[in-house]
Design a protein around this motif. Structure first.
Motif, mmCIF file in Angstrom:
data_model
loop_
_atom_site.group_PDB
_atom_site.id
_atom_site.type_symbol
_atom_site.label_atom_id
_atom_site.label_comp_id
_atom_site.label_asym_id
_atom_site.label_seq_id
_atom_site.Cartn_x
_atom_site.Cartn_y
_atom_site.Cartn_z
ATOM 1 N N ASP A 141 118.610 -3.749 0.711
ATOM 2 C CA ASP A 141 119.323 -3.734 2.457
ATOM 3 C C ASP A 141 120.760 -4.492 1.930
ATOM 4 O O ASP A 141 120.806 -5.051 0.851
ATOM 5 N N ASN A 142 121.307 -4.858 2.655
ATOM 6 C CA ASN A 142 122.636 -6.022 2.499
ATOM 7 C C ASN A 142 122.427 -6.669 2.275
ATOM 8 O O ASN A 142 124.038 -7.631 1.613
ATOM 9 N N ASP A 143 120.807 -7.484 3.148
ATOM 10 C CA ASP A 143 121.165 -8.529 2.395
ATOM 11 C C ASP A 143 120.809 -9.151 0.775
ATOM 12 O O ASP A 143 119.894 -10.327 1.719
ATOM 13 N N GLY A 144 120.035 -7.636 0.454
ATOM 14 C CA GLY A 144 119.598 -7.779 -0.918
ATOM 15 C C GLY A 144 118.349 -8.098 -0.754
ATOM 16 O O GLY A 144 117.578 -9.008 -0.881
ATOM 17 N N VAL A 145 117.368 -7.998 0.348
ATOM 18 C CA VAL A 145 116.280 -7.663 0.835
ATOM 19 C C VAL A 145 115.531 -7.013 0.168
ATOM 20 O O VAL A 145 116.024 -5.634 0.941
ATOM 21 N N SER A 146 114.647 -7.121 -0.730
ATOM 22 C CA SER A 146 114.026 -5.166 -1.040
ATOM 23 C C SER A 146 112.932 -5.010 -0.392
ATOM 24 O O SER A 146 112.180 -5.974 0.752
ATOM 25 N N LYS A 147 113.313 -4.049 0.299
ATOM 26 C CA LYS A 147 111.958 -2.840 1.322
ATOM 27 C C LYS A 147 111.309 -1.807 1.096
ATOM 28 O O LYS A 147 111.592 -0.534 0.045
ATOM 29 N N TYR A 148 110.249 -2.182 1.052
ATOM 30 C CA TYR A 148 108.765 -0.808 0.728
ATOM 31 C C TYR A 148 108.846 0.111 1.556
ATOM 32 O O TYR A 148 108.612 -0.185 2.645
ATOM 33 N N TYR A 149 108.573 0.974 1.709
ATOM 34 C CA TYR A 149 108.309 2.459 2.808
ATOM 35 C C TYR A 149 107.306 3.815 2.180
ATOM 36 O O TYR A 149 108.237 3.974 1.492
ATOM 37 N N LEU A 150 106.543 3.868 2.982
ATOM 38 C CA LEU A 150 105.797 5.183 2.596
ATOM 39 C C LEU A 150 106.868 6.416 3.113
ATOM 40 O O LEU A 150 106.740 5.708 4.298
ATOM 41 N N THR A 151 106.385 7.193 2.177
ATOM 42 C CA THR A 151 107.449 8.769 2.782
ATOM 43 C C THR A 151 106.458 9.836 3.637
ATOM 44 O O THR A 151 104.979 9.181 3.816
ATOM 45 N N GLU A 152 106.182 10.188 4.104
ATOM 46 C CA GLU A 152 105.147 11.394 4.835
ATOM 47 C C GLU A 152 103.961 11.301 4.058
ATOM 48 O O GLU A 152 102.862 11.857 4.159
ATOM 49 N N LYS A 153 104.231 12.437 2.178
ATOM 50 C CA LYS A 153 104.062 12.609 1.359
ATOM 51 C C LYS A 153 102.727 10.765 0.956
ATOM 52 O O LYS A 153 101.879 11.024 1.087
ATOM 53 N N GLY A 154 103.793 9.877 1.246
ATOM 54 C CA GLY A 154 102.952 8.794 0.687
ATOM 55 C C GLY A 154 101.866 8.222 2.260
ATOM 56 O O GLY A 154 100.550 8.082 1.429
ATOM 57 N N LYS A 155 102.595 8.138 3.049
ATOM 58 C CA LYS A 155 101.756 8.287 4.372
ATOM 59 C C LYS A 155 100.225 9.081 4.734
ATOM 60 O O LYS A 155 99.054 8.546 4.680
ATOM 61 N N GLN A 156 100.272 10.120 3.941
ATOM 62 C CA GLN A 156 98.715 11.057 3.708
ATOM 63 C C GLN A 156 98.357 11.001 2.373
ATOM 64 O O GLN A 156 97.014 11.388 2.673
ATOM 65 N N ASP A 157 98.741 10.796 1.412
ATOM 66 C CA ASP A 157 97.972 10.076 0.794
ATOM 67 C C ASP A 157 97.557 8.116 0.866
ATOM 68 O O ASP A 157 95.800 8.716 0.863
ATOM 69 N N ALA A 158 97.757 7.915 1.928
ATOM 70 C CA ALA A 158 97.093 6.782 2.391
ATOM 71 C C ALA A 158 96.167 6.575 3.373
ATOM 72 O O ALA A 158 94.569 6.417 3.180
ATOM 73 N N LYS A 159 96.716 7.781 3.785
ATOM 74 C CA LYS A 159 94.974 8.306 4.771
ATOM 75 C C LYS A 159 94.401 9.121 4.415
ATOM 76 O O LYS A 159 92.795 8.126 4.299
ATOM 77 N N LYS A 160 94.460 9.539 3.450
ATOM 78 C CA LYS A 160 93.419 9.709 2.008
ATOM 79 C C LYS A 160 92.771 8.668 2.077
ATOM 80 O O LYS A 160 91.092 9.051 1.502
ATOM 81 N N LEU A 161 93.358 8.104 1.330
ATOM 82 C CA LEU A 161 92.529 6.743 0.377
ATOM 83 C C LEU A 161 92.136 5.441 1.479
ATOM 84 O O LEU A 161 90.224 5.665 1.270
ATOM 85 N N LEU A 162 92.603 5.321 2.391
ATOM 86 C CA LEU A 162 91.777 5.083 3.492
ATOM 87 C C LEU A 162 90.299 5.445 4.350
ATOM 88 O O LEU A 162 89.321 4.613 4.275
ATOM 89 N N GLU A 163 90.389 6.526 4.095
ATOM 90 C CA GLU A 163 89.334 7.712 5.245
ATOM 91 C C GLU A 163 88.295 7.549 3.335
ATOM 92 O O GLU A 163 87.157 6.932 3.667
ATOM 93 N N GLN A 164 88.816 8.086 2.091
ATOM 94 C CA GLN A 164 87.214 7.776 0.939
ATOM 95 C C GLN A 164 87.372 5.988 0.816
ATOM 96 O O GLN A 164 85.758 6.134 0.880
ATOM 97 N N LEU A 165 87.820 5.528 0.852
ATOM 98 C CA LEU A 165 87.221 3.859 0.944
ATOM 99 C C LEU A 165 86.368 3.643 2.587
ATOM 100 O O LEU A 165 85.809 2.966 1.892
#
Length: 154
Positions: free
Chosen positions: A74-98
């Motif tokens: 961001d403008n303050d030099g802070v790194s940020k991580y965001y899941l995209t919709e595709k990433g959210k779907q993969d994360a949801k599948k992973l959580l269900e699998q785990l």
């Protein structure tokens, strides 16, 4: 090539943190705690600022190329991580699998993320250094962190 377990760790941590984490330090430390205390999927090493995993950052790059994650400064030099919709779907599948594989491990990972995702960064770093001192051996900020450990009564 990036290991699938490193990608799983990134997706898991972000998925449990509601799809968003600020700062590389927070990402590394949360992933480290989940890795050390629950899954042991990725190698971390003692580095200038405590435990660090090159493999984890390679996984972030790979997930970004796959369109599952956005990594920005961001403008303050802070790194940020965001899941995209595709990433959210993969994360949801992973959580269900785990959940199917080992619900207790998933619950433990959830507890770690919920407990620490909103910690002051100084507290999170102090916590990791206190309970995993072998990863603080090469730290350039060890003296400062020792002050934080005292301040937080860890």
């Amino acid at each position: 090539m990036v290991s699938e377990t490193a990608k799983k760790l990134v997706l898991l941590v972000l998925g449990l943190a509601d799809g968003h984490i600020d700062t590389d330090t927070r990402m590394q430390k949360l992933a480290f705690l989940v890795n050390q205390e629950v899954f042991n999927w990725v190698k971390f090493e003692a580095n200038n600022y405590g435990p660090y995993s090159k493999e984890l950052m390679k996984a972030v790059d790979e997930l970004e190329k796959e369109g599952k994650l956005v990594y920005v400064w961001d403008n303050d030099g802070v790194s940020k991580y965001y899941l995209t919709e595709k990433g959210k779907q993969d994360a949801k599948k992973l959580l269900e699998q785990l959940k199917d594989e080992d619900e207790n491990k998933l619950k433990r990972a959830m507890e770690i993320i919920q407990r620490h995702k909103d910690d002051a960064l100084s507290y999170l770093i102090a916590y990791v250094y206190k309970y995993y001192p072998e990863y603080a051996e090469k730290s350039k900020i060890k003296d400062k962190v020792e002050e934080w450990i005292r301040y937080y009564h860890l």
